[in-house]
Design a protein around this motif. Structure first.
Motif, mmCIF file in Angstrom:
data_model
loop_
_atom_site.group_PDB
_atom_site.id
_atom_site.type_symbol
_atom_site.label_atom_id
_atom_site.label_comp_id
_atom_site.label_asym_id
_atom_site.label_seq_id
_atom_site.Cartn_x
_atom_site.Cartn_y
_atom_site.Cartn_z
ATOM 1 N N GLU A 33 17.495 -43.099 -29.171
ATOM 2 C CA GLU A 33 18.870 -43.565 -29.378
ATOM 3 C C GLU A 33 19.844 -42.738 -28.534
ATOM 4 O OE1 GLU A 33 19.743 -46.299 -31.023
ATOM 5 O OE2 GLU A 33 17.572 -46.569 -31.272
ATOM 6 N N ASP A 34 19.648 -41.434 -28.505
ATOM 7 C CA ASP A 34 20.543 -40.553 -27.739
ATOM 8 C C ASP A 34 20.523 -40.884 -26.246
ATOM 9 O OD1 ASP A 34 21.323 -39.185 -29.993
ATOM 10 O OD2 ASP A 34 19.902 -37.533 -29.724
ATOM 11 N N LYS A 35 19.377 -41.307 -25.738
ATOM 12 C CA LYS A 35 19.260 -41.636 -24.316
ATOM 13 C C LYS A 35 20.198 -42.773 -23.900
ATOM 14 C CE LYS A 35 14.319 -40.454 -23.940
ATOM 15 N NZ LYS A 35 12.969 -41.065 -23.800
ATOM 16 N N LYS A 36 20.565 -43.610 -24.843
ATOM 17 C CA LYS A 36 21.403 -44.768 -24.534
ATOM 18 C C LYS A 36 22.855 -44.382 -24.246
ATOM 19 C CE LYS A 36 18.603 -47.605 -27.684
ATOM 20 N NZ LYS A 36 18.600 -48.373 -28.959
ATOM 21 N N VAL A 37 23.274 -43.232 -24.758
ATOM 22 C CA VAL A 37 24.692 -42.878 -24.729
ATOM 23 C C VAL A 37 25.272 -42.752 -23.320
ATOM 24 C CG1 VAL A 37 26.399 -41.143 -25.399
ATOM 25 C CG2 VAL A 37 24.610 -41.830 -27.015
ATOM 26 N N PRO A 38 24.685 -41.938 -22.419
ATOM 27 C CA PRO A 38 25.322 -41.797 -21.102
ATOM 28 C C PRO A 38 25.413 -43.095 -20.313
ATOM 29 C CG PRO A 38 23.181 -40.693 -21.149
ATOM 30 C CD PRO A 38 23.518 -41.059 -22.555
ATOM 31 N N PHE A 39 24.446 -44.000 -20.512
ATOM 32 C CA PHE A 39 24.501 -45.279 -19.804
ATOM 33 C C PHE A 39 25.637 -46.155 -20.336
ATOM 34 C CE2 PHE A 39 20.068 -43.848 -19.382
ATOM 35 C CZ PHE A 39 19.962 -43.849 -17.999
ATOM 36 N N CYS A 40 25.888 -46.043 -21.632
ATOM 37 C CA CYS A 40 27.011 -46.794 -22.213
ATOM 38 C C CYS A 40 28.339 -46.226 -21.716
ATOM 39 C CB CYS A 40 26.949 -46.730 -23.740
ATOM 40 S SG CYS A 40 25.541 -47.623 -24.439
#
Length: 304
Positions: A33-40
């Protein structure tokens, strides 16, 4: 209020078995889930850049940056504002944080304080907020009453307003009322509604960009070096000497001599070494350019 309609309250279908898996599997779920943050966040860089330009203009003119939030959102603001003085040499009064429930809420949650918009107004008046300042309202849900109250007050005064939320709906309360809305949704939390997780990370990344961007644009950084770092301990003194040497190529003995002469003023020491000006001449030209070394160098070369 329909809580189930808020993006931050949605249930994550990928973590419904988080309480049944091994510790390692649980961590993989959270990490995925954390991996999604910078792309968002990357999808909203244009909005963040526009906000930085507006804030930097006010900050350069002497205005303050005021963060306002409740709970995790407010604590993220406090974390960012606390780091500006040691990193960029800004007076602590230039970047200020307001938190629902006051300073006591930093270490002990006071959830009920966020429900009162009048407290947001009261806190704004308490710091003497003016139209020359910038208010950054931080609310994961995009509808925190304390933040809304503060933003309404700022708008009434004609100040620049920015929002950081995890709600991409342009019509959500704080997004709809500010000049520069930044709404970034990174999907449901691993633990439903626990906005200290991905939502908090979104806010941290955006706040990093806002404060860093403003400080870079107002000359608190030379290249990618912290030339306004406060020399509060021996490690920072050595770092500062290394920065001066990196920029000027001067010997350590010369840097130490100028540190004694200037009172360990890093930008002034750098400017004197790069131009050969006396302390008085260098200080006057730097002051004219508001401490911006590269602008002062351009003015110096123009005058030659």
């Amino acid at each position: 209020m329909n809580m189930k309609a808020l993006p931050t309250e949605q249930r994550n279908t990928d973590t419904v078995q988080i309480d049944e898996v091994s510790t390692l599997e649980m961590l993989h779920m959270i990490n995925n889930e954390d991996k999604k943050v910078p792309f968002c966040v990357e999808k909203h860089l244009g909005e963040i850049a526009t906000a930085i330009d507006a804030i930097a203009e006010k900050f350069a003119a002497g205005g303050r940056i005021i963060y306002c939030g409740a709970g995790t959102s407010g604590r993220m603001g406090f974390m960012d504002s606390a780091e500006c003085p040691p990193t960029y040499g800004t007076p602590k009064e230039r970047v200020v944080s307001l938190l629902a429930g006051g300073l006591a809420a930093i270490g002990q949650a006071k959830e009920d304080a966020e429900d009162h918009p009048e407290l947001g107004v009261e806190d704004m008046k308490g710091i003497g907020f003016t139209k020359d300042d910038v208010l950054v309202g931080i609310a994961a849900s995009g509808r925190t009453p304390y933040v809304i109250g503060a933003l309404k007050y700022a708008k009434e005064l004609g100040a620049v307003t920015v929002s950081i939320s995890c709600n991409e709906d342009k019509n959500s309360p704080i997004n709809a009322m500010v000049d520069y809305p930044i709404g970034i949704y990174a999907g449901p939390e691993a633990i439903t509604g626990s906005t200290r997780m991905k939502a908090g990370t979104v806010q941290k990344l955006v706040l990093n960009m806002l404060s860093t961007g403003v400080m870079v644009k107002t000359g608190k950084v030379y290249s990618n070096l912290m030339v306004n770092v406060r020399l509060n301990n021996e490690k920072l003194v050595q770092r500062a000497k290394g920065i001066v040497a990196e920029i000027t190529g001067a010997a350590n003995s010369e840097i130490e001599r100028l540190f004694v002469q200037t009172g360990s003023d890093v930008p002034l020491t750098i400017f004197m070494l790069l131009t050969g000006l006396s302390e008085a001449e260098a200080r006057a030209l730097l002051a004219k350019e508001h401490g911006h070394i590269k602008n002062a160098l351009a003015a110096y070369h123009c005058a030659k």
